[in-house]
Design a protein around this motif. Structure first.
Motif, PDB file in Angstrom:
ATOM      1  N   UNK A  11      -0.788   1.701  -1.148  1.00 38.32           N
ATOM      2  CA  UNK A  11      -0.692   2.647  -0.033  1.00 38.32           C
ATOM      3  C   UNK A  11      -1.384   1.802   0.967  1.00 38.32           C
ATOM      4  N   UNK A  12      -2.172   0.720   0.685  1.00 34.41           N
ATOM      5  CA  UNK A  12      -3.169  -0.002   1.662  1.00 34.41           C
ATOM      6  C   UNK A  12      -2.687  -1.261   1.677  1.00 34.41           C
ATOM      7  N   UNK A  13      -1.531  -1.608   1.267  1.00 36.96           N
ATOM      8  CA  UNK A  13      -1.036  -3.029   1.233  1.00 36.96           C
ATOM      9  C   UNK A  13      -0.440  -3.221   2.696  1.00 36.96           C
ATOM     10  N   UNK A  14      -0.646  -4.401   3.119  1.00 34.94           N
ATOM     11  CA  UNK A  14      -0.173  -4.831   4.326  1.00 34.94           C
ATOM     12  C   UNK A  14       1.241  -5.163   4.398  1.00 34.94           C
ATOM     13  N   UNK A  15       2.147  -4.963   5.255  1.00 35.82           N
ATOM     14  CA  UNK A  15       3.333  -5.508   5.221  1.00 35.82           C
ATOM     15  C   UNK A  15       3.743  -6.230   6.408  1.00 35.82           C
TER      16      UNK A  15
END
Length: 118
Positions: free
Chosen positions: A101-105
């Protein structure tokens, strides 16, 4: 045809709602004279021979009953809606938030063709 309706018995809203039920087949005009609504009804097609006055008066009663039930059950409907919305609400703490959920895309990850094969 004209129908005279006492405003002390039927509300303006219910007269309008009842009229709405007939607008597909009839032209409806609503006027007010003293304490009465005057509803003028004329068929869009000349071969429409049903007893429109009786049907209209039945629809007025129907709308009054709907309004009464709506008022009587408003608290219950609000309670059900509140309960339904509340049951979907939950708080996440920092510990519960996953790494995914905190991963940057990047825009390239998001805006790519879904049907492309890698």
């Amino acid at each position: 045809m004209k129908i005279k309706v006492n405003e002390n018995v039927f509300s303006k809203e219910n007269v309008i709602k009842a009229s709405f039920e007939f607008i597909d087949d009839y032209y409806i005009e609503i006027d007010k004279e003293n304490e009465y609504f005057i509803i003028s009804i004329s068929a869009k097609e000349k071969n429409n021979n049903i007893s429109i006055e009786s049907e209209f008066r039945n629809e007025l009663v129907n709308q009054n009953v709907r309004e009464k039930i709506s008022k009587e059950t408003s608290n219950v409907r609000e309670l059900i809606l509140t309960r339904a919305l509340y049951s979907t609400y939950f708080e996440e703490t920092e510990d519960e938030i996953s790494e995914e959920e905190t991963k940057e895309f990047s825009i390239n990850d998001i805006a790519r063709d879904w049907f492309e094969h890698e």
